[in-house]
Structure formats: structure tokens, C-alpha cells
Scaffold this active site. Structure first.
Site, PDB file in Angstrom:
ATOM      1  N   GLU A   1       8.782  13.593   2.547  1.00 45.76           N
ATOM      2  CA  GLU A   1       8.458  12.788   3.734  1.00 45.76           C
ATOM      3  C   GLU A   1       9.383  11.582   3.830  1.00 45.76           C
ATOM      4  O   GLU A   1       9.675  10.937   2.829  1.00 45.76           O
ATOM      5  CB  GLU A   1       7.010  12.303   3.641  1.00 45.76           C
TER       6      GLU A   1
ATOM      7  N   LYS B   1      13.721   7.573  -0.331  1.00 50.64           N
ATOM      8  CA  LYS B   1      14.384   7.282  -1.616  1.00 50.64           C
ATOM      9  C   LYS B   1      14.992   8.570  -2.165  1.00 50.64           C
ATOM     10  O   LYS B   1      14.330   9.331  -2.885  1.00 50.64           O
ATOM     11  CB  LYS B   1      13.359   6.745  -2.624  1.00 50.64           C
TER      12      LYS B   1
ATOM     13  N   GLN C   1       4.496  -1.569  -5.286  1.00 49.76           N
ATOM     14  CA  GLN C   1       4.094  -0.446  -4.422  1.00 49.76           C
ATOM     15  C   GLN C   1       2.659  -0.008  -4.730  1.00 49.76           C
ATOM     16  O   GLN C   1       1.942   0.424  -3.845  1.00 49.76           O
ATOM     17  CB  GLN C   1       5.077   0.697  -4.700  1.00 49.76           C
TER      18      GLN C   1
ATOM     19  N   ARG D   1      -4.636  10.675  14.437  1.00 56.31           N
ATOM     20  CA  ARG D   1      -5.243   9.639  15.271  1.00 56.31           C
ATOM     21  C   ARG D   1      -4.442   8.354  15.150  1.00 56.31           C
ATOM     22  O   ARG D   1      -4.175   7.674  16.133  1.00 56.31           O
ATOM     23  CB  ARG D   1      -6.683   9.387  14.797  1.00 56.31           C
TER      24      ARG D   1
ATOM     25  N   ASP E   1      -4.067   4.563  12.729  1.00 55.30           N
ATOM     26  CA  ASP E   1      -5.037   3.506  12.399  1.00 55.30           C
ATOM     27  C   ASP E   1      -5.317   2.693  13.651  1.00 55.30           C
ATOM     28  O   ASP E   1      -4.413   2.427  14.453  1.00 55.30           O
ATOM     29  CB  ASP E   1      -4.477   2.620  11.272  1.00 55.30           C
TER      30      ASP E   1
ATOM     31  N   HIS F   1     -12.061   9.994   4.144  1.00 53.42           N
ATOM     32  CA  HIS F   1     -11.446   8.952   4.981  1.00 53.42           C
ATOM     33  C   HIS F   1     -12.312   7.690   4.894  1.00 53.42           C
ATOM     34  O   HIS F   1     -13.542   7.774   4.941  1.00 53.42           O
ATOM     35  CB  HIS F   1     -11.342   9.445   6.437  1.00 53.42           C
TER      36      HIS F   1
END
Ligand code: FAD
Length: 292
Positions: free
Chosen positions: A17, A275, A215, A107, A109, A152
Site C-alpha cells: 500500500e 517506504k 509510528q 466510508r 473517518d 471498528h
């Protein structure tokens, strides 16, 4: 290539990703980083969609470049919650014009200033509304959606979360990608429950290699993920030593991926976050395991 075809294959593979730039000036460095990742020939690459849609053009530019220059299938993310129907339809037309075949329908946030608003008049309240819109476009998109092995954060409980997940699948979504998790048992448990609930589409586990101390806090805050003791110890020991933390984080992610493959998962999605060095290191660690 539609990802639904890819997920029918028996081979073991990794996908990566990346995220789009926020400004014109950052475009070139992001393009180069995503090209380096594409050169690793992952099974596909997903390109996220900036919250609120301000950088939507870049999502498509990056996705198109990866596909055209490297022949790597792409998955373009799209969110809907803070958009009007006209805007979403325009974005869908842009996707068709850019040759996008695979869309991750989200959706998004809810922006903080809208949290208290009455949502009855909103065009899109949930991802399922976007899945319906994409299906009705008649373009034949291969649609993916998000799922949450640890539930969620807005859901009352897992049963409710899985009920709405099934609605997304029934509306036309052909695969699911998970939120990051650091304990594979949470995924296996989740898979058992969703299969029991009649959700049969492929589930692509999302693995986030944690490669620096800073992170970790952000990732855990965003995802609400459980940190197993083994992972906590590693962060406690190496969190302040950037090189050691990177090496340990890559090793931990590799270990999670090997366990997933050993337990029947065929494609693992790595949150490689632009990265190339991290993506390459994980791929190299699995060079004799990945069968493409
Ligand atoms: P939904 O599926 O709509 O679910 C949100 C909540 O509403 C859940 O609690 C669910 O149980 C509930 N719900 C769902 N349907 C209904 C219904 N019909 N009635 C009542 N309740 C319902 N964000 C970005 O901004 N850009 C990205 O590119 C991006 N990519 C992501 C990729 C993955 C794999 C994941 C896991 C997340 C990603 N996100 C991204 C974050 C995502 O936008 C947020 O997690 C968001 O809060 C929920 O999106 P969703 O599509 O899962 O929402």
C-alpha cells in the site's frame, strides 16, 4: 486485471500500500518511491485516498502510473462520507477515465466538525452506500471494502460489526482487506466468525511493519490495535534505537506473514507507507516463500 481473478490463484503473494502526496511539490518524490515499490512486482498495489478527498487526483495519477509503467495491478481507494452525490459521481467518472478496474470503497473517518451533525440528510452515511453507487455505475468495478478483526471503534460489538460487513459484501463487494493487527490469532478468530456469518469472499490481511518508535503510538491510536507482550517487549527494547527498531519491526512483520501463509492465507497486504526499503526487505525475507 481485476483483483478477484488474482485472488483465485493458488500462489502465495504480497501486495503493498502507498499513499498519494498532499501537495504538487511532493508529487515527484512520492512517484519515485511508489515506482521503486512497483519494481518489486507485487501482486497489486493499493493507493489510499486522502481524508476529505483533497488529493483525489493524485490517487488516480499514482495508480495509473504504477499500472502503465510497471504493469502492476492497482487498487484505488475512495471515501464518501464527507462528499455530496455529485462529487462522488464525478470521482467515479474520473476513475473510469483513468482505466481503474479495482476500487476500495470506504466510508472514511467523519471529520471532527461534523461529528455532532444530524446525519439523516447525508448522501453517504456508510461504505455500503458507496458500494451501491459503484455497482450501479454499470462499469463492472471489482470492489473491495475494509474489515476490522478487532472491531471498528464505532461499533457496539463484533456481532453488529459483522452484520454490517455482510451488508457490504451482499451489496457487491468481492474482497475485504483488514485493518492492521499484531496478533494473528485475532485474525483467525475473526475469519471463523465471518465465515460462520456467511461471508465467503477472500479476506486479505493487512500487516503494518512498525519501523520506528514514533509510528507505534500513532498506529495504535488510529487502529486501536492490541499490542501482544512479545511486540511490546520489542518496542521497549529497541524503540529508541532507529536502526534496531527498523530491523526488529521488519522481522516481526515477516514472522506474522509467514504464519499467515502457513495457515492458508494466500495474499498478504503490507502497509508499506511509501517506504521502498521496508517493502524490499520484507520481500527479500520471503524470497523462497512467495511463489507469485
Ligand atoms: P463502514 O463500513 O461504513 O463502517 C463504519 C462503522 O459504521 C462501523 O462501526 C460499522 O459497523 C458501521 N456501519 C456500517 N454500515 C452500517 C449501516 N448500514 N448502519 C449502521 N452502521 C453501519 N481512510 C481514508 O480516509 N482513506 C483511505 O484510503 C483509507 N483506507 C483504508 C483501508 C483499509 C483496509 C482500512 C481498514 C481502513 C481505511 N481507511 C481509510 C480508514 C476508514 O475510512 C475508517 O476506518 C472509517 O472509520 C470506516 O470506514 P469503513 O469503510 O470501514 O466504514
Amino acid at each position: 486485471m481485476k483483483l478477484s481473478e488474482l485472488f483465485c490463484k493458488e500462489s502465495l503473494s504480497l501486495s503493498f500500500e502507498v499513499f498519494p502526496p498532499k501537495t504538487d511539490t511532493a508529487f515527484e518524490s512520492v512517484r519515485l518511491a511508489t515506482e521503486e515499490i512497483a519494481a518489486l512486482r507485487p501482486s497489486f498495489m493499493s493507493v489510499t485516498y486522502g481524508a476529505g478527498g483533497g488529493t483525489s487526483k493524485y490517487t488516480l495519477d499514482i495508480a495509473r502510473n504504477i499500472k502503465e509503467s510497471y504493469g502492476v495491478p492497482t487498487l484505488a481507494h475512495l471515501t464518501c462520507v464527507s462528499s455530496t452525490r455529485e462529487t462522488v459521481r464525478e470521482r467515479i467518472r474520473d476513475m473510469i477515465d483513468s482505466g481503474i478496474e479495482n476500487v476500495m470503497a470506504l466510508r472514511g473517518d467523519i471529520p471532527e466538525e461534523k461529528l455532532g451533525e444530524d446525519r439523516t440528510g447525508w448522501h453517504y452515511r456508510h461504505a455500503v452506500d458507496l458500494i451501491n453507487e459503484l455497482s450501479e455505475s454499470g462499469h463492472g468495478f471489482c470492489i473491495g471494502a475494509a474489515c476490522y478483526p478487532e472491531v471498528h471503534p464505532e461499533s457496539a460489538d463484533q456481532r453488529e460489526d459483522i452484520k454490517y460487513l455482510k451488508e457490504k459484501v451482499d451489496a457487491g463487494c468481492s474482497f475485504l482487506t483488514t485493518q492492521m493487527f499484531f496478533d494473528n490469532n485475532l485474525l483467525y478468530n475473526f475469519l471463523y466468525k465471518i465465515r460462520e456469518a456467511g461471508i465467503t469472499v477472500p479476506v486479505i490481511p493487512g500487516i503494518m511493519p512498525i519501523t520506528n518508535g514514533k509510528q507505534i503510538e500513532r498506529a495504535i491510536k488510529l487502529s486501536g490495535s492490541f499490542m501482544p507482550q512479545r511486540f511490546k517487549s520489542l518496542v521497549d527494547k529497541f524503540g529508541d534505537n532507529p536502526l534496531a527498531m527498523k530491523q526488529a519491526g521488519i522481522a516481526y512483520a515477516t514472522d506474522q506473514i509467514i504464519d499467515l501463509f502457513a495457515n492458508g492465507i494466500k495474499n498478504v497486504h503490507v502497509y508499506s507507507m511509501n517506504k521502498p526499503d521496508v517493502a524490499r526487505a520484507i520481500q527479500n525475507n520471503l524470497s523462497d516463500i512467495i511463489t507469485k
